[in-house]
Scaffold this motif. Structure first.
Motif, short mmCIF file in Angstrom:
data_model
loop_
_atom_site.label_atom_id
_atom_site.label_comp_id
_atom_site.label_asym_id
_atom_site.label_seq_id
_atom_site.Cartn_x
_atom_site.Cartn_y
_atom_site.Cartn_z
N LEU C 128 0.99 -1.27 0.01
CA LEU C 128 -0.22 -0.14 -0.06
C LEU C 128 0.77 1.38 -0.02
O LEU C 128 0.66 2.16 -0.62
CB LEU C 128 -1.09 -0.16 1.21
CG LEU C 128 -2.36 -0.81 0.87
CD1 LEU C 128 -2.02 -2.17 0.67
CD2 LEU C 128 -3.48 -0.13 1.78
N GLU C 129 2.00 1.13 0.80
CA GLU C 129 2.96 2.47 0.79
C GLU C 129 3.38 2.60 -0.56
O GLU C 129 3.40 3.65 -1.11
CB GLU C 129 3.92 2.25 1.71
CG GLU C 129 5.01 3.31 1.74
CD GLU C 129 6.04 3.21 2.74
OE1 GLU C 129 6.06 2.37 3.67
OE2 GLU C 129 6.96 3.81 2.56
N LEU C 130 3.91 1.55 -1.31
CA LEU C 130 4.23 1.47 -2.77
C LEU C 130 3.19 2.21 -3.67
O LEU C 130 3.66 3.18 -4.46
CB LEU C 130 4.71 0.04 -3.30
CG LEU C 130 5.45 -0.06 -4.53
CD1 LEU C 130 6.24 -1.46 -4.37
CD2 LEU C 130 4.63 0.13 -5.67
N THR C 133 2.77 6.04 -2.70
CA THR C 133 3.96 6.86 -2.98
C THR C 133 4.07 6.97 -4.83
O THR C 133 4.57 7.95 -5.41
CB THR C 133 5.35 5.91 -2.70
OG1 THR C 133 5.28 5.77 -1.27
CG2 THR C 133 6.41 6.73 -2.80
N LYS C 137 4.10 10.22 -6.77
CA LYS C 137 5.13 10.84 -7.74
C LYS C 137 4.55 10.96 -9.14
O LYS C 137 4.85 11.83 -9.76
CB LYS C 137 6.30 9.64 -7.74
CG LYS C 137 6.84 9.53 -6.40
CD LYS C 137 8.18 8.90 -6.23
CE LYS C 137 8.86 9.16 -4.88
NZ LYS C 137 10.23 8.54 -4.97
N LEU C 351 8.06 2.39 -10.35
CA LEU C 351 8.45 3.10 -9.09
C LEU C 351 9.89 3.29 -8.99
O LEU C 351 10.54 4.29 -8.77
CB LEU C 351 7.71 2.72 -7.65
CG LEU C 351 8.19 3.55 -6.45
CD1 LEU C 351 8.04 5.19 -6.58
CD2 LEU C 351 7.54 2.94 -5.20
#
Ligand SMILES: Cc1ncc(COP(=O)(O)O)c(C=O)c1O
Ligand SMILES: Cc1ncc(COP(=O)(O)O)c(C=O)c1O
Lengths: 453, 503, 503, 453
Positions: C128-130, C133, C137, C351
């Motif tokens: 989820l953080e990925l 993030t 971006k 990412l």
């Protein structure tokens, strides 16, 4: 479920009947009954791949010293350098992995050209014009170097610095039993080879290490002069990463360079497969051990590569061959070429520089710890030895509890003592690579401080 | 058997035909690929850390490439390379079988391959268990008592074995100077004997392709340290008089060394130990299907009988009575033969291979290897007769003398023409005792359809020899490069780009 | 610039010339490859578990292969396939740049790729953080406010965007029926418009290759839901009147959709949000170098301005005030557009790519992409003039009309001849508004040496057009197969082996 | 240090001067200044690969639901099947990974032939003659199927079983906003679609799921009769592993088969990239969405493959195309072909059989736990729903503490409730694959027993 045999039972039957046989066992009927195995191998029956994978997972969990658990400051020829995904991917392409020795150059230009490039890179790194297509590892490469020296000088006395890696010297002694070499080990004093302490007259080779196994940078000029004075070959075992900033073997005047090529793209891998680097001067080329790839043309006059000077090799020269090496470490050589291609001129310099910077930073801070002292006051590159107040093995074991693989025990490395160092039991050998961060080094120092308190 | 439609040949290698520049030709000053971790270590100038007389005043000029060019270069090179994964490699003596990808995956596990070889035993118990287990299994397969896993390849194993032989005799104050080797032996055998400090006595083969027992007995004496034998031998035949040979050698106090390059043939059928051998090397990269890597790495463990155990190289992984694993040096160890513990990742692959097969699977491996070789020998008997026309083991040596005598087409021409047909060549001109030898080892992983396709290719070549022998001297033409001028390479050695550009 | 010696072209693809049988032709009844874990689950007969009327009374006949044949087959097939790793792919609009292997390695981590998509958020906080993030971006790069990562490719992003447009208008009770699209647009744009429930109004391009602003204004009205634009457009030109266009569309209450296929050109130079776009899709497989996989997978996140945020597909990964990550469905979400969370592993690769480059690196990417394209356009101006002769962005559309008129050599012939020269063809006959279009996108990862080699190859082809135009109609001949009969395939469809063998 | 740009600064200068420019920025001078980005992107500066790897390692550690930590019993279209090393290796060959869409068949026979083989395999598995070259995933494949039905019937009413995966139905609803379909969801009763409860007159498609999302095997014959009675297409979403033992879509009389292809060699991968399977009858081929590969010959009359029937596709037909799909999931399709080649006829049957056996074994034992009851009394294949005494989410969270990913919460899957099931909050959906051992299943039962106590 499958093994890897394609044959269906119908096909086996048809093939057997073509041969006039009725069972597979009959294929072995001409083996004397007296020695035939009647009840099969005493091995468990086959398991499926996933079952074997489960077993290996159990095994690997028992390896506490994995990279995911411990930060590596161990070296002694095996270093934790960066191997990028791109190098792993290219080096594991199945055309390279599942090829055989390039006996048929018309369908082996991929491996042959990669080796040609590898030879060029090793030649440049060593400062010597001829490099072979790889040997097993650094230790056995050194054995081959002595054989070359013996062949060149027709002598058998080998003057070897005890600064040479203890395992390498062990290997030398083992093989000298066959070749009958007289190996004279030259002691160290404050980390430097005391060349003056031995008589090198009649030596085939003077063998030095750069840096030596305690990390010390010796003045190889001394060894060179000794070799010249005695018409011996100077054989230099060197850390190949050092070539990024330090003088090359060629610059020091070595006749033969050997090295452990592991730092060029090969994982720590519990010690193998690694890569024996070997380079020499033009004069020694006919005595070169192992394979060498040369440039030529095909019948349409296009540039092509081929294994050459085969007349030196065992399959042709047999008992008079320069070496018995056949299978070597080609895949590691190809990988080294890829890794060096990735590093390039600047990258190698950077890796060498950063490793040296990290090592000196760690050295400086570790030596400020009460009870921790340097073994030698001499300059070093990226590895050094520290004397610690407790037994080295205990210190290292204690450091593991905080996630640090603090180095290697010199006593273990030298199997107690091999004369290279007085009282090795309290000495730790520490290596730093470009992968170690300041944070990790600071942590190392904190942990060491705690442990030796 | 047909090449189709019940299945198709699995050999039609597909290779790049454009020459590829060297990485040095692609190099452009200022380019780079490398990326390193941010360490925050103070960037002290090296001059301040290392005395100037050690520093190289200039850069070692390697190469300067973009990552994109690096990838393109080596990917294209890989397209100029034959490999097992592309097609059949019936290279006799080399056992180029299919290597299961599973074993590669096992070896890629960081739990194995990120372990430093110098750590204390308690930090690498998994590895030590692996080594001990592999040693036990290799002993069970060969019928021996203990083994060293250090030798990095077969030849290293040979030399290790000879040093063990020497240590054994020396320990009994017994000075011996000669080692017997059949004339059919692989070149590494005599080369190793020399390095082991012995002299080679060559034993001729008889007209059946086997060791001439009478000649052997004649050559024996108290100065004989031992004999090196490959069994099945390099013409693919089982040395049927092995029991007599063993007795004869043992009778004069000699030892028997088993060159295990052909172990693939006898798995589960007969064991070197039971035949009377004292020392056995195994080429794991052959029998146990670890990939050859274009010429290495391999692994050449050496197993010995009880009386030689104490001389084995050390340290050795051992199971202590506590159940823990530790390193131990055998009491009269000859010392190390490798910088660390041998080619560990190759050992791991081999153990995985052995475990997947088990005793039953390994037995089937040998059976099918022998079946394939005999089928092929028989299938080709009209085109390329066998040098010794009877049951062979896992490989067969055929001869092209008929083609040479009738059409001036040599074994080498046949070998090169096979490349055009999509197959790797067999081994040519080995063993030396057979004229125009073509040594085929199909291995057990090739299908009957592929074998049939190979046979048809050989037949086409024989037909070409009849119709247009000249074209065979020019073969191969469809390969990435055509026939290569080997003599020129040797006449004027160019082994680096630098020598090439000076030319 | 020279193709040598300051470096060599990195393009000379090396491909297999032998046809490969299909896996079905290689199949032999009774062979197998699979190996499954020993489970010890009781092997109850299925008849006892599942009613008979559900069971298939016979096997579905798939294929029966040995692992060795499976490996040989797909390895040989891979040798019949061009790819970025083998050579240059100057395919306009497709952005076939080099894809860093590092990003593949990130995606191969079991810590990412062994996670089931349906687990509670607390078990996959890393994922989820990925996602959060990456969303941030992508918004920073495009100048937008929030994004959905669900769409699996650009076209899916387009349709998602159009549904967002529809939801936006509907939410205001505003019924609109038309979407404007320039005549140079990619085919997915009109196709998506239809699926979004709108009608297409095509806007002509002017003689400068840009949207005809007058025509655009004429087409606007209160029934216009919005406009879809690619900028730079598909002729590689920047729509310089974008600010006016945006005003005009916004003035009638329409929204601007940005087709981000050409985002590679403008990274760090200009942002869609700043140009006035309301909805933006990105093809991560183009701009952010996730590999194309022979036609997929891709990923087509859609970013929107503030006022559209509440309509985004859900659930969306969100950072809660506690710092933990959770799934949230935007208040007026249009719903899911993917079975799970989108092409997650592609998102991870992108990412990684963005992080390695950073803001500075991405800016350089665009600069060098544009530099390469303009250099090539200029370098080829005598041989293949640009359709619009002025500064282009990351790609240039050249035209082969001169060759066609003089020698009867069409753009397609040039494209096929380039294959013989070791380069992939450029995009041909797109965009439709340019006659004999050849659209070159060199991308930033190709070196000047490779560009020069490409230019020289084009020059050789032009020379051939003059000397021997017929030969170009027969090109390519050196490729794995020669020119393929496309008409025949369409005339009588054979899309399976079964149809083939019935033939 | 490097990014991935080859250009040296000298080269950049030379190229700029060839263009008459003096800076890279000038390349963008024709972009209106008003919108140009003046201060660069608001992103952190670039990091080296190892630095980014460190960051990702931190991320992955936060994923508790990794295979190494939890034994997976979750399914709902994403299953933990064996993917052997050989399939991973072949599927990751860079020629497949870094190729583009096979627009130039002369240099794309590798991908084209692999797709042709994939189409054949999917056609055989589905029992339908035409399969396309892949769609995004199962959910969006279903959307395409409805578009096909709408095109074929010129109708817009879609009768959809609520046994269809809740996410798929969510996706249908989303896209129906654009195409204007009238979607009629048919409720389940004791796990079976209550087809009688709706009026299917004028339907374009009858959409069923086999098994349905609760794992239940419905009699698809009922749906078939409904479709025939109303001249609608029968669209069947099916678990592709089921084809190893259960009736195929073709055997049930489906006009269109769609499926989630993840079980064929694709890792769980947090939900993507997966693979939309799509097959249909010959009549529908001109309405086929996406790419299709056909056989033809080259100019030398050798067999060759090419993308065909292109006139349906968006790049030619534009607003009248059958679909807007362009980039699809080719690499996953190639991988599926490899995985199915590895499994083969017998392997698929084995995987299906073992999955079913494991599921029934678990079902039987779990249902003996006090308070745990089956949601449906109907037959199932390898997945089933259990009613548990506490909230499903809590039960699953508790099970994780003992290393078991016990399944999925149906309430979460259906976003509270979507009408497919009454009170989903206490329902757990459990899937078993051939990788689950008896020991793991027994452990599951023990843990569940403990947790619901
Ligand atoms: C009969 C025989 N003995 C020994 C060897 C040497 O083994 P290695 O190449 O592993 O050193 C070989 C290798 O080809 C061989 O065929
Ligand atoms: C301009 C343009 N728009 C949209 C698309 C569609 O994107 P995707 O193929 O990812 O669906 C493409 C793809 O080639 C394109 O070039």
């Amino acid at each position: 479920m499958a093994d890897y045999l394609p044959h269906t039972s119908d096909e086996v039957d048809a093939m057997l009947s073509f041969l006039g046989l009725s069972s597979l066992e009959q294929l072995f009927d001409h083996i004397p009954a007296a020695v035939r195995l009647s009840q099969g191998l005493e091995l468990a029956p086959g398991m499926s791949e996933p079952d074997v994978a489960d077993y290996f997972n159990r095994l690997t969990r028992a390896n506490r010293a994995q990279a995911s658990a411990l930060t590596c400051f161990a070296g002694a020829g095996a270093y934790d350098h960066e191997v990028p995904a791109v190098v792993k991917m290219l080096g594991s392409r199945s055309e390279f992995v599942t090829a055989y020795t390039p006996y048929q150059p018309e369908v082996a230009q991929g491996v042959l050209q990669a080796i040609f490039e590898y030879q060029t890179l090793i030649s440049r790194l060593s400062g010597l014009p001829i490099a072979n297509a790889s040997l097993y590892d650094g230790a056995t490469a050194l054995v081959e170097a002595l054989n070359m020296a013996a062949g060149a000088t027709q002598r058998s006395k080998m003057v070897v610095s005890t600064g040479v890696h203890p395992h390498w010297r062990d290997v030398l002694r083992t093989f000298a039993a066959g070749t009958g070499y007289d190996i004279i080990e030259v002691p160290l004093r404050d980390g430097l080879t005391d060349w003056d302490s031995v008589d090198a007259t009649g030596a085939a080779a003077i063998v030095a290490s750069y840096p030596n196994y305690l990390g010390v940078l010796e003045d190889i000029g001394v060894a060179k002069r000794l070799s010249v004075a005695n018409d011996a070959l100077l054989v230099l075992g060197a850390d190949p990463i050092a070539a990024g900033v330090l003088k090359t073997a060629g610059q020091w005047g070595a006749d033969v360079f050997v090295g452990e090529g592991q730092p060029f793209g090969t994982p720590l891998a519990f010690g193998g497969p690694y890569l024996g680097l070997f380079a020499c001067s033009d004069e020694q080329v006919r005595r070169l051990p192992g394979r060498i790839v040369g440039e030529t043309v095909d019948s349409n006059d296009r540039r092509a590569f081929v294994t050459t000077l085969r007349a030196r090799e065992q399959d042709i020269r047999r008992e008079r061959a320069t070496s018995n090496v056949c299978t070597n470490q080609t895949l590691m050589a190809v990988t080294a070429a890829i890794q060096l291609g990735w590093l390039g001129t600047q990258g190698l310099r950077e890796v060498a520089t950063r490793s040296a910077q990290g090592a000196h930073y760690l050295f400086e801070h570790a030596c400020q710890i009460e009870g921790v002292t340097p073994v030698s006051s001499q300059p070093f590159f990226r590895e050094f030895a520290l004397r610690v107040p407790h037994r080295a093995g205990e210190v290292l074991r204690a450091m593991c509890e905080d996630g640090v693989l603090g180095g290697l025990s010199v006593a273990e490395l030298t199997n107690g003592s091999d004369g290279s160092l007085e009282d090795p039991s309290h000495v730790v050998l520490v290596a730093v690579t470009e992968r170690r961060t300041r944070e990790q080094i600071d942590h190392y120092v904190d942990v060491l401080r705690k442990v030796v308190r | 058997m047909t090449a189709a439609p019940g299945g198709r040949a699995a050999s039609a290698p597909l290779l790049g035909h454009e020459t590829e520049p060297t990485m040095f030709e692609m190099s452009v000053p200022g380019r780079s690929s490398y990326q390193l971790r941010t360490t925050d270590v103070p960037a002290v100038s090296l001059d301040a850390l290392i005395p100037l007389d050690h520093l190289n005043s200039s850069d070692v000029d390697l190469v300067e490439l973009s990552e994109r060019d690096l990838v393109g270069h080596f990917t294209r090179l890989s397209h100029r390379q034959f490999s097992v994964d592309l097609g059949m490699y019936p290279l006799g003596s080399c056992t180029m079988k299919y290597n299961p990808k599973f074993c590669d995956a096992v070896a890629a596990d960081p739990g194995l391959n990120s372990v430093h070889p110098g750590v204390p035993a308690e930090l690498c118990q998994g590895w030590l268990e692996l080594l001990v287990t592999l040693e036990e299994k290799l002993c069970a397969i060969t019928g021996m008592s203990a083994a060293t896993l250090q030798p990095a390849a077969g030849a290293a194993g040979e030399l290790t074995g000879l040093l063990l032989m020497r240590a054994f005799h020396s320990s009994r104050g017994d000075v011996r100077t000669r080692v017997l080797i059949p004339d059919s032996a692989h070149g590494t055998n005599p080369a190793s004997v020399t390095l082991g400090g012995y002299e080679v006595t060559t034993i001729p083969s008889n007209e059946r392709g086997l060791v001439d027992l009478a000649a052997l007995k004649a050559a024996l004496g108290p100065d004989v340290a031992g004999i090196m034998l490959t069994n099945p031998n390099t013409v693919g035949l089982f040395e049927e008089e092995i029991v007599d040979i063993a007795h004869a050698v043992h009778d004069v106090g000699g030892l028997l060394y088993y060159d295990g390059a052909n172990l693939n043939a006898i798995l589960g059928a007969v064991r070197p130990g039971d035949m009377g051998f004292d020392i056995v090397h195994m080429n794991l990269h052959k029998t146990f299907a670890t990939p050859h890597g274009g010429g290495g790495p391999g692994a050449g463990p050496v197993a010995v009988s009880k009386r030689l155990e104490e001389f084995l190289p050390g340290p050795k992984a051992t199971r202590a009575s506590s159940g823990a694993y530790e390193w131990r040096r055998p009491p009269r160890s000859i010392g190390r033969v490798h910088g660390w513990h041998g080619n560990a990742m190759v050992l791991a692959r081999a153990l995985a291979y052995i475990d997947v097969h088990g005793g039953d699977g390994l037995t089937r491996v040998a059976q099918h290897a022998v079946l394939n070789a005999n089928w092929l020998r028989r299938r080709l008997e009209k085109t390329l007769p066998a040098a010794y026309d009877r049951m062979c083991m896992h490989e067969c040596v055929l001869t092209a003398t008929n083609l040479k005598n009738s059409f001036g087409v040599r074994g080498l021409d046949v070998a090169k023409a096979l490349l055009e047909e999509g197959f790797h060549s067999p081994t040519v001109y080995f063993p030396l005792i057979v004229e125009e030898a073509l040594m085929f080892e199909p291995t057990e992983t090739e299908s009957p359809q592929t074998l049939e396709a190979l046979a048809q290719a050989v037949e086409r070549i024989a037909q070409r020899a009849h119709d247009d022998p000249e074209s065979l001297h020019r073969a191969p033409q469809t390969t990435p490069v055509s026939r290569v001028d080997e003599a020129r390479a040797a006449r004027h050695l160019i082994s680096t780009e630098d020598a090439s550009s000076r030319r």
